[in-house]
Design a protein around this motif. Structure first.
Motif, PDB file in Angstrom:
ATOM      1  N   ASP A 197      28.796  50.318  28.741  1.00 53.58           N
ATOM      2  CA  ASP A 197      29.371  49.238  27.918  1.00 53.58           C
ATOM      3  C   ASP A 197      28.318  48.330  27.897  1.00 53.58           C
ATOM      4  OD1 ASP A 197      31.467  48.118  26.509  1.00 53.58           O
ATOM      5  OD2 ASP A 197      32.419  47.601  27.893  1.00 53.58           O
ATOM      6  N   THR A 198      27.424  48.209  26.792  1.00 52.99           N
ATOM      7  CA  THR A 198      26.102  47.221  26.874  1.00 52.99           C
ATOM      8  C   THR A 198      26.100  47.320  25.264  1.00 52.99           C
ATOM      9  OG1 THR A 198      23.904  46.943  27.497  1.00 52.99           O
ATOM     10  CG2 THR A 198      24.661  49.192  27.020  1.00 52.99           C
ATOM     11  N   PHE A 199      25.267  45.991  24.929  1.00 49.56           N
ATOM     12  CA  PHE A 199      24.664  45.843  23.772  1.00 49.56           C
ATOM     13  C   PHE A 199      23.269  46.337  23.558  1.00 49.56           C
ATOM     14  CE2 PHE A 199      28.000  42.368  22.691  1.00 49.56           C
ATOM     15  CZ  PHE A 199      28.793  43.270  22.397  1.00 49.56           C
ATOM     16  N   GLU A 200      22.775  46.778  24.599  1.00 57.18           N
ATOM     17  CA  GLU A 200      21.371  47.302  24.521  1.00 57.18           C
ATOM     18  C   GLU A 200      21.599  48.469  23.836  1.00 57.18           C
ATOM     19  OE1 GLU A 200      18.823  46.063  26.196  1.00 57.18           O
ATOM     20  OE2 GLU A 200      19.604  44.655  27.772  1.00 57.18           O
ATOM     21  N   THR A 201      20.315  48.571  22.899  1.00 61.61           N
ATOM     22  CA  THR A 201      20.180  49.965  21.970  1.00 61.61           C
ATOM     23  C   THR A 201      19.415  50.931  22.803  1.00 61.61           C
ATOM     24  OG1 THR A 201      18.181  48.976  21.228  1.00 61.61           O
ATOM     25  CG2 THR A 201      19.992  48.258  19.719  1.00 61.61           C
TER      26      THR A 201
ATOM     27  N   SER B 166      15.642  49.688  22.936  1.00 61.87           N
ATOM     28  CA  SER B 166      15.538  48.918  23.993  1.00 61.87           C
ATOM     29  C   SER B 166      15.628  49.446  25.426  1.00 61.87           C
ATOM     30  CB  SER B 166      16.191  47.620  23.891  1.00 61.87           C
ATOM     31  OG  SER B 166      17.697  47.887  24.427  1.00 61.87           O
TER      32      SER B 166
ATOM     33  N   TYR C 268      18.420  47.475  37.836  1.00 60.80           N
ATOM     34  CA  TYR C 268      19.202  46.297  38.417  1.00 60.80           C
ATOM     35  C   TYR C 268      18.544  44.850  37.592  1.00 60.80           C
ATOM     36  CZ  TYR C 268      21.744  48.214  41.990  1.00 60.80           C
ATOM     37  OH  TYR C 268      22.831  48.952  42.806  1.00 60.80           O
TER      38      TYR C 268
ATOM     39  N   THR D 185      18.198  44.842  34.426  1.00 56.83           N
ATOM     40  CA  THR D 185      18.912  45.093  32.945  1.00 56.83           C
ATOM     41  C   THR D 185      20.195  44.906  33.012  1.00 56.83           C
ATOM     42  OG1 THR D 185      17.068  46.920  32.663  1.00 56.83           O
ATOM     43  CG2 THR D 185      18.823  46.649  31.061  1.00 56.83           C
TER      44      THR D 185
ATOM     45  N   PRO E 265      23.953  43.478  34.248  1.00 54.32           N
ATOM     46  CA  PRO E 265      24.747  42.542  35.211  1.00 54.32           C
ATOM     47  C   PRO E 265      25.557  43.278  36.215  1.00 54.32           C
ATOM     48  CG  PRO E 265      25.426  42.673  33.138  1.00 54.32           C
ATOM     49  CD  PRO E 265      24.230  43.711  32.982  1.00 54.32           C
ATOM     50  N   SER E 266      26.029  44.515  36.057  1.00 53.47           N
ATOM     51  CA  SER E 266      26.953  45.061  36.933  1.00 53.47           C
ATOM     52  C   SER E 266      26.179  46.005  37.571  1.00 53.47           C
ATOM     53  CB  SER E 266      28.085  45.882  36.103  1.00 53.47           C
ATOM     54  OG  SER E 266      28.519  47.053  36.685  1.00 53.47           O
ATOM     55  N   ARG E 267      26.346  46.264  38.896  1.00 55.30           N
ATOM     56  CA  ARG E 267      25.735  47.185  39.985  1.00 55.30           C
ATOM     57  C   ARG E 267      26.214  48.528  39.648  1.00 55.30           C
ATOM     58  NH1 ARG E 267      27.027  44.675  45.489  1.00 55.30           N
ATOM     59  NH2 ARG E 267      28.819  44.109  44.049  1.00 55.30           N
ATOM     60  N   MET E 268      27.341  48.749  39.271  1.00 54.37           N
ATOM     61  CA  MET E 268      27.846  50.248  38.788  1.00 54.37           C
ATOM     62  C   MET E 268      27.005  50.749  37.681  1.00 54.37           C
ATOM     63  SD  MET E 268      29.453  51.380  41.089  1.00 54.37           S
ATOM     64  CE  MET E 268      30.082  52.898  40.181  1.00 54.37           C
ATOM     65  N   GLN E 269      26.768  49.496  36.547  1.00 51.16           N
ATOM     66  CA  GLN E 269      26.181  50.021  35.542  1.00 51.16           C
ATOM     67  C   GLN E 269      24.637  50.448  35.593  1.00 51.16           C
ATOM     68  OE1 GLN E 269      26.416  46.731  32.705  1.00 51.16           O
ATOM     69  NE2 GLN E 269      27.983  47.730  31.441  1.00 51.16           N
TER      70      GLN E 269
ATOM     71  N   TRP F  19      24.813  54.084  37.035  1.00 52.09           N
ATOM     72  CA  TRP F  19      24.816  55.004  36.101  1.00 52.09           C
ATOM     73  C   TRP F  19      23.969  55.170  35.055  1.00 52.09           C
ATOM     74  CZ3 TRP F  19      28.054  58.760  37.875  1.00 52.09           C
ATOM     75  CH2 TRP F  19      29.072  58.573  38.433  1.00 52.09           C
TER      76      TRP F  19
ATOM     77  N   PRO G 241      29.584  42.702  26.324  1.00 41.51           N
ATOM     78  CA  PRO G 241      30.837  43.292  25.364  1.00 41.51           C
ATOM     79  C   PRO G 241      31.983  43.092  26.268  1.00 41.51           C
ATOM     80  CG  PRO G 241      29.414  45.140  26.597  1.00 41.51           C
ATOM     81  CD  PRO G 241      28.693  43.824  26.549  1.00 41.51           C
TER      82      PRO G 241
ATOM     83  N   LEU H  60      29.461  38.703  35.634  1.00 43.70           N
ATOM     84  CA  LEU H  60      28.614  39.048  36.788  1.00 43.70           C
ATOM     85  C   LEU H  60      27.045  38.639  36.123  1.00 43.70           C
ATOM     86  CD1 LEU H  60      30.360  42.792  37.064  1.00 43.70           C
ATOM     87  CD2 LEU H  60      30.053  41.130  38.823  1.00 43.70           C
TER      88      LEU H  60
ATOM     89  N   GLU I 207      33.757  44.782  42.274  1.00 40.68           N
ATOM     90  CA  GLU I 207      32.731  45.855  42.075  1.00 40.68           C
ATOM     91  C   GLU I 207      32.338  46.685  43.598  1.00 40.68           C
ATOM     92  OE1 GLU I 207      29.360  45.980  38.869  1.00 40.68           O
ATOM     93  OE2 GLU I 207      28.904  44.446  40.734  1.00 40.68           O
TER      94      GLU I 207
END
Lengths: 465, 85
Positions: free
Chosen positions: A338-342, A345, A424, A426, A428-432, A435, B22, B29, B54
């Motif tokens: 879930d991100t706005f990164e293309t 990028s 890390y 790129t 904000p969430s560590r789970m992101q 993954w 989003p 965070l 988290e």
């Protein structure tokens, strides 16, 4: 919560054990029980598919282990660590002048001795300096120690003293000319006899010098050597892995590969293509020099396809596959997170780890070659004008072959850590962050398996060229 | 860095660096990790909550990852026993 030092020790232990398990030879565990020696002499023979799967699993397992490290401050401390020393201006100019002079003298000697020296590759100063020196040894120095090409580059030295920069370079071309330049140079190296005929090499260098000087004077030395010149871009990209950097501010030391996390100097698809080319050209030359590769090419030629077309298709097609695989990894990541990164990028951010992988492959392909030819290179540099009557070549012990596996795996392990740090930075969430790396790690596992497979095959001379 | 600006989704903008996220949770965070000094009391509370939430997800991920590592270890052990000779 598990402390990070314990984790690090555990991780290092697992990595070292798996590497040792891969390369160890049971006979080496000799002991005093001589009477039983006959019973314990059989080597452990591992089927090739199991060896490849173990290599791939080592990379996958280390990515999982890296994902256990979730402390942002620790990750930042690792990639931001640096120590710097300033140089006085006079010392910097002495370095520059020495480098420029050395570069010019060596280029002149290579061209002169290429035409006038003996036409035997093993005693030719030109061949030894360009292939054992620049292609193998100097490239290794560039990624293991520091990038010094800017000072040494003889064409830059000439281009900067004359007026230059008459035409403006279209920005949208980026580093694409360098991508095709590197592909073209590797093609010349594989498909022509520059590696065995000093005269051909000297002529190629004269042609290269003419193109480079005209180009650099037209578009300006900085633009030309930063974006278009294949040799400079090749060495500059490798140099970004190096722990040491020398510039106008002096000397700065970072942990190996950690500049790749913080120096955001990759910007577009062309930069990704350059990094993929560095990985691919080594894989390609690895493939065509194996018995299986040669057999595949012969089989295609037997069907009626001209040899050069087979090589060309393999060369460009393989590059396309490697590049496509990498872009696909970026697309999968962008879709799953879930991100706005293309995808572009993300691909740009996760491309730098490929440079560490390329450095590992380069070391695996050229380290043994460089060590065995190093006496020849030293002799050529000490007395360039007198060719040796008996060129000295070192014979490598059998365990040198195992080093290649270590180089490839270590390149990938470093790359996993660089990708982890980049994730890390790129997300904000560590789970992101966790993954996001997996599609790239999957691509890395595939590259590892292909490379380990290539170095496990018997070598042969490429047919038809 | 290029971001996909035409996406027809909610955009939660960071007021310090204008980076867009989003979901509100990702923005919380981001601000906690990147601009810890710019947070007010409610934001700090929100960040702490999101962080611990988290942490729970990470804990469950670690257990699963450990499971995969154990499987890999014993799987390869078995493969080596059966096929390496």
């Amino acid at each position: 919560m598990i402390r990070s030092t314990t984790l690090r020790r555990f991780g290092l232990g697992v990595v070292l054990t798996s590497v040792l398990a891969l390369v160890s030879d049971p006979v080496a565990a000799s002991n005093a029980a001589v009477g039983l020696a006959g019973a314990s002499q059989d080597n452990l023979s591992v089927p090739r598919w199991l060896y490849l799967a173990t290599g791939g699993a080592t990379v996958g397992a280390s990515a999982l282990l890296a994902s256990f490290v979730t402390d942002r401050r620790f990750i930042e401390r690792v990639h931001l660590w640096r120590t710097t020393t300033g140089f006085s201006d006079s010392l910097v100019s002495v370095f520059r002048a020495t480098g420029s002079l050395l570069g010019l003298v060596l280029l002149a000697l290579v061209v002169y001795l290429g035409y006038t020296g003996p036409q035997v590759p093993t005693v030719s100063f030109a061949i030894i300096l360009v292939f054992a020196g620049l292609r193998a040894g100097y490239t290794m120095f560039t990624y293991l120690v520091a990038d010094t090409w800017r000072a040494l580059n003889p064409w830059r030295t000439v281009a900067t003293v004359v007026p230059n920069g008459f035409v403006s370079y279209p920005d949208r071309l980026g580093r694409w000319p360098a991508v095709f330049g590197i592909l073209a140079l590797v093609w010349v190296e594989t498909a022509t006899n520059v590696t065995s005929r000093p005269k051909t090499l000297a002529t190629a260098l004269v042609g290269y010098s003419a193109v480079t000087l005209v180009g650099a004077i037209l578009v300006g030395a900085d633009t030309w050597f930063d974006r278009i010149d294949p040799v400079s871009v090749f060495l500059h990209f490798y140099g970004r892995v190096a722990p040491i950097r020398l510039d106008d501010d002096g000397l700065s030391v970072r942990l190996p590969g950690m500049r790749l996390v913080t120096d955001d100097d990759m910007t577009d698809l062309a930069d990704i293509a350059v990094t993929v080319v560095l990985v691919w050209e080594l894989t390609f030359s690895g493939f065509v020099t194996t018995e299986q590769g040669a057999a595949a090419i012969r089989a295609a030629v037997d069907v009626g396809v001209p040899p050069l077309v087979v090589y060309g298709l393999l060369y460009l097609g393989g590059f396309g596959v490697f590049f496509g695989l990498y872009v696909l990894a970026a697309r999968v990541t962008a879709r799953r997170i879930d991100t706005f990164e293309t995808p572009l990028s993300l691909a740009v951010r996760f491309a730098p780890p490929l440079l560490v992988i390329a450095a590992g492959y380069h070391l695996a392909h050229y380290f043994g070659f460089f060590i065995s030819l190093s006496p020849m290179l030293a002799e050529a540099l000490m007395s360039p004008l007198s060719s040796p009557a008996n060129p000295l070549v070192l014979t490598l012990p059998a365990w040198f072959g195992a080093l290649n596996i270590v180089f490839i795996l270590f390149g990938h392990l470093f790359a996993v850590w660089v990708a982890h740090s980049q994730a890390y930075r790129t997300f904000p969430s560590r789970m992101q962050a966790v993954w996001s790396q997996f599609p790239f790690v999957a691509a890395m596992i595939l590259y590892t398996i292909i490379s380990l497979w290539l170095i496990s095959l018997p070598t042969a001379t490429p047919p038809f060229i | 860095m290029t971001t996909d600006t035409d996406a027809p989704r909610d955009r939660h903008l960071c007021e310090t660096c204008t980076e867009a996220y989003p979901t509100a949770r990702l923005l919380v965070l981001h601000r906690g990790a990147r601009h810890p000094d710019a947070l007010d009391a409610t934001e700090i509370e929100a960040y702490r909550e999101a962080y611990y939430e988290e942490e729970r997800e990470l804990k469950s991920f670690r257990i699963r990852a450990l499971g995969v590592l154990v499987l890999l270890y014993f799987g390869f052990l078995m493969l080596f026993i059966m096929y390496a000779s």
